[in-house]
Design a protein around this motif. Structure first.
Motif, short mmCIF file in Angstrom:
data_model
loop_
_atom_site.label_atom_id
_atom_site.label_comp_id
_atom_site.label_asym_id
_atom_site.label_seq_id
_atom_site.Cartn_x
_atom_site.Cartn_y
_atom_site.Cartn_z
N ALA A 68 0.85 -1.24 -0.06
CA ALA A 68 -0.01 0.16 -0.06
C ALA A 68 0.96 1.29 -0.01
N TYR A 69 1.87 1.17 0.65
CA TYR A 69 2.84 2.40 0.84
C TYR A 69 3.96 2.30 -0.46
N TRP A 70 4.09 1.27 -1.28
CA TRP A 70 5.12 1.13 -2.16
C TRP A 70 5.54 2.45 -2.85
N ASP A 71 6.64 2.72 -2.55
CA ASP A 71 7.26 4.10 -3.02
C ASP A 71 8.60 3.67 -3.72
N ALA A 87 14.62 -24.34 -5.21
CA ALA A 87 13.13 -24.00 -5.35
C ALA A 87 13.00 -22.96 -5.74
N LYS A 88 12.02 -22.66 -6.67
CA LYS A 88 11.66 -21.21 -7.25
C LYS A 88 10.07 -21.20 -7.66
N THR A 89 9.88 -19.88 -7.68
CA THR A 89 8.47 -19.63 -8.20
C THR A 89 8.33 -18.41 -8.48
N GLU A 90 7.47 -18.28 -9.66
CA GLU A 90 7.23 -16.92 -10.08
C GLU A 90 6.29 -16.01 -9.35
N ASP A 91 5.28 -16.46 -8.50
CA ASP A 91 4.61 -15.71 -7.37
C ASP A 91 4.29 -16.76 -6.23
N TRP A 92 5.05 -16.35 -5.11
CA TRP A 92 4.88 -17.10 -3.94
C TRP A 92 3.63 -17.34 -3.31
N ARG A 93 2.74 -16.35 -3.79
CA ARG A 93 1.33 -16.33 -3.04
C ARG A 93 0.39 -17.06 -3.72
N LYS A 94 0.88 -17.83 -4.92
CA LYS A 94 -0.07 -18.89 -5.68
C LYS A 94 0.25 -20.07 -5.73
N ASP A 95 1.49 -20.46 -5.19
CA ASP A 95 1.81 -21.89 -5.34
C ASP A 95 0.72 -23.08 -4.67
N GLU A 96 0.48 -23.85 -5.12
CA GLU A 96 -0.39 -24.97 -4.60
C GLU A 96 -0.04 -26.43 -4.69
N PRO A 97 0.90 -26.94 -3.87
CA PRO A 97 1.08 -26.40 -2.29
C PRO A 97 2.12 -25.22 -2.35
N ARG A 98 2.05 -24.63 -1.20
CA ARG A 98 3.04 -23.55 -1.21
C ARG A 98 4.57 -23.83 -1.23
N LYS A 99 5.50 -23.29 -1.67
CA LYS A 99 6.73 -23.66 -1.62
C LYS A 99 7.46 -22.53 -0.56
N PHE A 100 7.02 -21.63 -0.48
CA PHE A 100 7.59 -20.54 0.26
C PHE A 100 6.49 -19.83 1.42
N ARG A 101 6.87 -19.66 2.84
CA ARG A 101 6.20 -19.09 3.50
C ARG A 101 6.41 -17.43 3.82
N LEU A 102 5.66 -16.53 3.84
CA LEU A 102 6.16 -15.19 4.32
C LEU A 102 6.41 -15.31 5.81
N THR A 103 7.35 -14.91 6.27
CA THR A 103 7.63 -14.89 7.78
C THR A 103 7.95 -13.53 8.28
N SER A 104 8.34 -12.20 7.58
CA SER A 104 8.13 -11.09 7.82
C SER A 104 8.02 -9.98 6.62
N ALA A 105 7.37 -8.89 7.13
CA ALA A 105 7.49 -7.83 6.12
C ALA A 105 7.34 -6.45 6.78
N ASN A 106 8.24 -5.57 6.44
CA ASN A 106 8.02 -4.10 7.05
C ASN A 106 7.97 -3.34 6.03
N LEU A 107 7.58 -2.04 6.41
CA LEU A 107 7.43 -0.91 5.67
C LEU A 107 8.83 -0.39 5.11
N GLY A 108 9.97 -0.83 5.78
CA GLY A 108 11.31 -0.37 5.27
C GLY A 108 11.71 -0.95 3.89
N GLY A 109 10.86 -2.26 3.59
CA GLY A 109 11.13 -2.89 2.40
C GLY A 109 11.90 -4.44 2.65
N GLN A 110 11.84 -4.67 3.63
CA GLN A 110 12.26 -5.86 4.02
C GLN A 110 11.41 -6.94 3.91
N THR A 111 11.60 -7.87 3.28
CA THR A 111 10.62 -9.09 3.74
C THR A 111 11.41 -10.39 3.81
N SER A 112 10.86 -11.57 4.49
CA SER A 112 11.71 -12.71 4.93
C SER A 112 10.71 -13.67 4.50
#
Ligand SMILES: [Zn+2]
Length: 142
Positions: A68-71, A87-112
């Motif tokens: 939402a605050y992507w700049d 392991a790789k994916t084009e879109d981690w949100r859409k894998d079925e079953p999932r290959k990666f899990r989001l563990t953190s995300a912050n407004l500074g732009g770091q995602t794990s």
């Protein structure tokens, strides 16, 4: 001389942790019809939210906030690759079953993310004009 059995007893283990209730047969016979439906109904309530074995929920709301605050100077991308196991994916949100899990995300732009195949930690850092990706092998802390 006999003492009548206690109608019910709260049970504790050696460390005084409450483990349950024992109801004597006479009390149970008198109260079973009233109590049983309550116990059965309570037992059917979903317990997923309190199950200690369940992994913590993905912080998707945090990720949505980041979007939402992507700049950054480029659009968001959802591709991921694990340098450890490939392991790789084009879109981690859409894998079925999932290959990666989001563990953190912050407004500074770091995602794990956690690679579900080998448990490596993938850190994707978003900078103004580029993205850096690190892949840290899973370390068993025990
Ligand atoms: Zn992996």
């Amino acid at each position: 001389m006999t003492t009548p059995p206690a109608p019910f007893i709260e049970l504790h283990d050696a460390s005084q942790t409450f483990v349950g209730v024992f109801i004597g047969p006479e009390l149970w016979a008198r109260t079973k019809d009233a109590i049983l439906p309550i116990l059965e109904a309570a037992g059917q309530e979903p317990t997923d939210a309190v199950s200690p074995a369940a992994p913590p929920a993905e912080p998707l709301a945090d990720f949505e906030t980041l979007l939402a605050y992507w700049d950054f100077a480029y659009p968001p991308a959802y591709d991921l690759a694990c340098a450890q196991c490939g392991a790789k994916t084009e879109d981690w949100r859409k894998d079925e079953p999932r290959k990666f899990r989001l563990t953190s995300a912050n407004l500074g732009g770091q995602t794990s993310f956690c690679c579900l195949a080998c448990r490596s930690k993938i850190i994707k850092r978003h900078f103004k004009k580029h993205v850096s990706v690190d892949c840290l092998p899973f370390v068993d802390k025990s």
